[in-house]
Design a protein around this motif. Structure first.
Motif, PDB file in Angstrom:
ATOM      1  N   CYS A  89       0.836  -1.206   0.000  1.00  0.00           N
ATOM      2  CA  CYS A  89       0.000   0.000   0.000  1.00  0.00           C
ATOM      3  C   CYS A  89       0.870   1.256   0.000  1.00  0.00           C
ATOM      4  CB  CYS A  89      -0.909  -0.005   1.221  1.00  0.00           C
ATOM      5  SG  CYS A  89      -1.727   1.561   1.544  1.00  0.00           S
ATOM      6  N   PRO A  90       0.694   2.135  -1.000  1.00  0.00           N
ATOM      7  CA  PRO A  90       1.511   3.344  -1.076  1.00  0.00           C
ATOM      8  C   PRO A  90       0.861   4.560  -0.424  1.00  0.00           C
ATOM      9  CG  PRO A  90       0.283   3.106  -3.098  1.00  0.00           C
ATOM     10  CD  PRO A  90      -0.137   1.950  -2.213  1.00  0.00           C
ATOM     11  N   GLY A  91      -0.391   4.413   0.010  1.00  0.00           N
ATOM     12  CA  GLY A  91      -1.152   5.559   0.511  1.00  0.00           C
ATOM     13  C   GLY A  91      -1.092   5.710   2.015  1.00  0.00           C
ATOM     14  N   ILE A  92      -2.168   5.304   2.700  1.00  0.00           N
ATOM     15  CA  ILE A  92      -2.264   5.530   4.146  1.00  0.00           C
ATOM     16  C   ILE A  92      -1.491   4.509   4.973  1.00  0.00           C
ATOM     17  CG2 ILE A  92      -4.508   6.654   3.935  1.00  0.00           C
ATOM     18  CD1 ILE A  92      -5.779   4.070   5.010  1.00  0.00           C
ATOM     19  N   CYS A  93      -1.192   3.345   4.394  1.00  0.00           N
ATOM     20  CA  CYS A  93      -0.586   2.261   5.185  1.00  0.00           C
ATOM     21  C   CYS A  93       0.748   2.624   5.838  1.00  0.00           C
ATOM     22  CB  CYS A  93      -0.448   1.001   4.344  1.00  0.00           C
ATOM     23  SG  CYS A  93      -2.060   0.283   3.893  1.00  0.00           S
ATOM     24  N   PRO A  94       1.646   3.358   5.144  1.00  0.00           N
ATOM     25  CA  PRO A  94       2.888   3.748   5.828  1.00  0.00           C
ATOM     26  C   PRO A  94       2.620   4.587   7.082  1.00  0.00           C
ATOM     27  CG  PRO A  94       3.150   3.980   3.465  1.00  0.00           C
ATOM     28  CD  PRO A  94       1.697   3.682   3.693  1.00  0.00           C
ATOM     29  N   LYS A  95       1.584   5.428   7.042  1.00  0.00           N
ATOM     30  CA  LYS A  95       1.226   6.228   8.217  1.00  0.00           C
ATOM     31  C   LYS A  95       0.663   5.326   9.318  1.00  0.00           C
ATOM     32  CE  LYS A  95       0.210  10.461   5.627  1.00  0.00           C
ATOM     33  NZ  LYS A  95      -0.843  11.447   5.266  1.00  0.00           N
ATOM     34  N   LEU A  96      -0.137   4.341   8.915  1.00  0.00           N
ATOM     35  CA  LEU A  96      -0.679   3.404   9.894  1.00  0.00           C
ATOM     36  C   LEU A  96       0.444   2.617  10.564  1.00  0.00           C
ATOM     37  CD1 LEU A  96      -3.773   1.947   7.955  1.00  0.00           C
ATOM     38  CD2 LEU A  96      -3.712   3.871   9.557  1.00  0.00           C
ATOM     39  N   GLU A  97       1.386   2.155   9.747  1.00  0.00           N
ATOM     40  CA  GLU A  97       2.524   1.387  10.279  1.00  0.00           C
ATOM     41  C   GLU A  97       3.343   2.255  11.231  1.00  0.00           C
ATOM     42  OE1 GLU A  97       6.418   0.447  10.993  1.00  0.00           O
ATOM     43  OE2 GLU A  97       6.020   1.915   9.410  1.00  0.00           O
ATOM     44  N   LYS A  98       3.577   3.497  10.864  1.00  0.00           N
ATOM     45  CA  LYS A  98       4.360   4.407  11.710  1.00  0.00           C
ATOM     46  C   LYS A  98       3.695   4.596  13.065  1.00  0.00           C
ATOM     47  CE  LYS A  98       6.024   9.183  11.970  1.00  0.00           C
ATOM     48  NZ  LYS A  98       6.076  10.513  11.286  1.00  0.00           N
ATOM     49  N   ASN A  99       2.382   4.780  13.069  1.00  0.00           N
ATOM     50  CA  ASN A  99       1.681   5.024  14.330  1.00  0.00           C
ATOM     51  C   ASN A  99       1.473   3.742  15.138  1.00  0.00           C
ATOM     52  OD1 ASN A  99       1.488   7.842  14.234  1.00  0.00           O
ATOM     53  ND2 ASN A  99      -0.259   7.754  12.859  1.00  0.00           N
ATOM     54  N   MET A 100       1.347   2.601  14.466  1.00  0.00           N
ATOM     55  CA  MET A 100       1.344   1.336  15.202  1.00  0.00           C
ATOM     56  C   MET A 100       2.716   1.123  15.857  1.00  0.00           C
ATOM     57  SD  MET A 100      -1.173  -0.823  15.616  1.00  0.00           S
ATOM     58  CE  MET A 100      -2.627  -1.614  14.936  1.00  0.00           C
ATOM     59  N   SER A 101       3.764   1.550  15.171  1.00  0.00           N
ATOM     60  CA  SER A 101       5.113   1.430  15.737  1.00  0.00           C
ATOM     61  C   SER A 101       5.269   2.283  16.988  1.00  0.00           C
ATOM     62  CB  SER A 101       6.165   1.833  14.696  1.00  0.00           C
ATOM     63  OG  SER A 101       6.216   0.892  13.640  1.00  0.00           O
ATOM     64  N   VAL A 102       4.584   3.422  17.024  1.00  0.00           N
ATOM     65  CA  VAL A 102       4.581   4.261  18.226  1.00  0.00           C
ATOM     66  C   VAL A 102       3.984   3.478  19.394  1.00  0.00           C
ATOM     67  CG1 VAL A 102       3.557   6.307  19.303  1.00  0.00           C
ATOM     68  CG2 VAL A 102       4.496   6.448  16.987  1.00  0.00           C
ATOM     69  N   LEU A 103       2.891   2.773  19.126  1.00  0.00           N
ATOM     70  CA  LEU A 103       2.256   1.955  20.162  1.00  0.00           C
ATOM     71  C   LEU A 103       3.145   0.785  20.563  1.00  0.00           C
ATOM     72  CD1 LEU A 103      -1.405   1.827  18.774  1.00  0.00           C
ATOM     73  CD2 LEU A 103      -0.507   3.314  20.568  1.00  0.00           C
ATOM     74  N   GLN A 104       3.812   0.179  19.575  1.00  0.00           N
ATOM     75  CA  GLN A 104       4.714  -0.933  19.882  1.00  0.00           C
ATOM     76  C   GLN A 104       5.831  -0.476  20.816  1.00  0.00           C
ATOM     77  OE1 GLN A 104       6.567  -4.259  17.151  1.00  0.00           O
ATOM     78  NE2 GLN A 104       7.814  -2.427  16.922  1.00  0.00           N
ATOM     79  N   GLU A 105       6.404   0.670  20.534  1.00  0.00           N
ATOM     80  CA  GLU A 105       7.487   1.197  21.355  1.00  0.00           C
ATOM     81  C   GLU A 105       6.984   1.544  22.756  1.00  0.00           C
ATOM     82  OE1 GLU A 105      11.249   2.408  22.537  1.00  0.00           O
ATOM     83  OE2 GLU A 105      10.622   1.280  20.761  1.00  0.00           O
ATOM     84  N   LYS A 106       5.814   2.153  22.809  1.00  0.00           N
ATOM     85  CA  LYS A 106       5.237   2.568  24.090  1.00  0.00           C
ATOM     86  C   LYS A 106       4.973   1.374  24.999  1.00  0.00           C
ATOM     87  CE  LYS A 106       2.770   5.123  27.027  1.00  0.00           C
ATOM     88  NZ  LYS A 106       3.359   6.164  27.897  1.00  0.00           N
ATOM     89  N   TYR A 107       4.465   0.275  24.419  1.00  0.00           N
ATOM     90  CA  TYR A 107       4.038  -0.877  25.229  1.00  0.00           C
ATOM     91  C   TYR A 107       4.875  -2.132  24.980  1.00  0.00           C
ATOM     92  CZ  TYR A 107       0.038   2.081  26.229  1.00  0.00           C
ATOM     93  OH  TYR A 107      -0.758   3.112  26.646  1.00  0.00           O
ATOM     94  N   LEU A 108       6.102  -1.923  24.518  1.00  0.00           N
ATOM     95  CA  LEU A 108       6.964  -3.042  24.158  1.00  0.00           C
ATOM     96  C   LEU A 108       7.133  -4.035  25.302  1.00  0.00           C
ATOM     97  CD1 LEU A 108       8.718  -4.305  21.962  1.00  0.00           C
ATOM     98  CD2 LEU A 108      10.636  -2.924  22.790  1.00  0.00           C
ATOM     99  N   HIS A 109       7.241  -3.543  26.519  1.00  0.00           N
ATOM    100  CA  HIS A 109       7.496  -4.421  27.666  1.00  0.00           C
ATOM    101  C   HIS A 109       6.243  -4.621  28.531  1.00  0.00           C
ATOM    102  CE1 HIS A 109      11.675  -4.287  26.549  1.00  0.00           C
ATOM    103  NE2 HIS A 109      11.665  -2.972  26.605  1.00  0.00           N
ATOM    104  N   ASP A 110       5.096  -4.278  27.979  1.00  0.00           N
ATOM    105  CA  ASP A 110       3.825  -4.461  28.687  1.00  0.00           C
ATOM    106  C   ASP A 110       3.052  -5.584  28.010  1.00  0.00           C
ATOM    107  OD1 ASP A 110       1.313  -4.346  29.834  1.00  0.00           O
ATOM    108  OD2 ASP A 110       1.220  -2.159  29.859  1.00  0.00           O
ATOM    109  N   ASP A 111       3.071  -6.756  28.613  1.00  0.00           N
ATOM    110  CA  ASP A 111       2.463  -7.927  27.981  1.00  0.00           C
ATOM    111  C   ASP A 111       0.940  -7.866  27.948  1.00  0.00           C
ATOM    112  OD1 ASP A 111       2.845 -10.579  26.770  1.00  0.00           O
ATOM    113  OD2 ASP A 111       1.819 -11.324  28.563  1.00  0.00           O
ATOM    114  N   SER A 112       0.355  -6.911  28.638  1.00  0.00           N
ATOM    115  CA  SER A 112      -1.104  -6.810  28.638  1.00  0.00           C
ATOM    116  C   SER A 112      -1.630  -6.106  27.390  1.00  0.00           C
ATOM    117  CB  SER A 112      -1.591  -6.058  29.887  1.00  0.00           C
ATOM    118  OG  SER A 112      -1.221  -4.688  29.838  1.00  0.00           O
ATOM    119  N   ILE A 113      -0.716  -5.502  26.605  1.00  0.00           N
ATOM    120  CA  ILE A 113      -1.102  -4.752  25.404  1.00  0.00           C
ATOM    121  C   ILE A 113      -0.523  -5.432  24.166  1.00  0.00           C
ATOM    122  CG2 ILE A 113      -1.185  -2.499  24.286  1.00  0.00           C
ATOM    123  CD1 ILE A 113      -2.380  -2.548  27.105  1.00  0.00           C
ATOM    124  N   LYS A 114      -1.389  -5.717  23.179  1.00  0.00           N
ATOM    125  CA  LYS A 114      -0.960  -6.348  21.933  1.00  0.00           C
ATOM    126  C   LYS A 114      -1.462  -5.549  20.725  1.00  0.00           C
ATOM    127  CE  LYS A 114       0.712 -10.097  24.009  1.00  0.00           C
ATOM    128  NZ  LYS A 114       2.151 -10.430  24.001  1.00  0.00           N
TER     129      LYS A 114
END
Length: 220
Positions: A89-114
């Motif tokens: 996806c060349p449109g919105i998906c890179p933005k979605l991936e970037k913001n999901m990565s923000v969540l991944q970084e935020k909750y990387l060590h919190d096993d209650s969040i997936k």
């Protein structure tokens, strides 16, 4: 001088307004439920007849970037954020991936969040393609699942479980391609508690606030 009857009247009004304010504050401290694609927020009390009928994500069986089977049980008891994308996806998906990565970084060590991202192009996004995408974007296995599988199941999940396809609400065209920017917040019991525009940074901040609220609720 104010008459006693007037004093009583204003006292009653004050008590009523105070009680209303307290109830409003309680609602603000908890997240609503969403039971339809209209996304009307509903605050439903535990123990009420409606509480047992709250909408839940339907059972699913998909495969992630490591070739592992992912089902509802994988997320049972977890708070998770779901979205829909495809690898090329060349449109919105890179933005979605970037913001999901923000969540991944935020909750990387919190096993209650997936995190859970469903491809809407499963015929192209094989396990191997998703693995390559995961490596390229530093996606952590176990924290964030990219899933592929039966197209009919994925599209049905998007439309009838996550209410993620706004166009389907209007057209009812099952053959239409799904392309949505929505992030869906799901609680440990598989119930939808929020919807957010995954391309907007301010929405991600709001989502994080709501995750923190949901964590406190889940601790009760």
């Amino acid at each position: 001088m104010m008459k006693p009857t007037n004093k009583l009247f204003f006292t009653v009004i004050f008590v009523v307004l105070t009680a209303f304010s307290c109830n409003t504050d309680i609602e603000k401290q908890s997240l609503p439920f969403f039971n339809s694609a209209v996304f009307t927020p509903e605050w439903i009390a535990v123990g009420s007849p409606e509480y047992t009928r709250i909408h839940k994500i339907a059972p699913f069986k998909l495969t992630n970037q490591d070739g592992d089977i992912i089902t509802n049980e994988t997320y049972n008891g977890k708070i998770y954020v779901a979205d829909f994308f495809f690898a090329t996806c060349p449109g919105i998906c890179p933005k979605l991936e970037k913001n999901m990565s923000v969540l991944q970084e935020k909750y990387l060590h919190d096993d209650s969040i997936k995190l859970l991202s469903h491809t809407v192009m499963p015929t192209r996004d094989s396990v191997e393609v998703l693995k390559e995408y995961a490596i390229k974007n530093d996606i952590v296995s176990g924290k964030w699942n990219l899933v592929t599988g039966d197209k009919e199941m994925i599209y049905d999940l998007a439309r009838t479980s996550y209410f993620a396809d706004e166009d389907f609400v209007k057209t009812k065209d099952e053959n239409a391609f799904i392309h949505t920017e929505n992030f869906i917040l799901v609680d440990p019991k598989g119930r939808i508690r929020g919807v957010y525009n995954g391309t907007i940074s301010l929405e991600i901040k709001r989502l994080i606030r709501h995750i923190e609220m949901l964590k406190k609720e889940s601790d009760l």
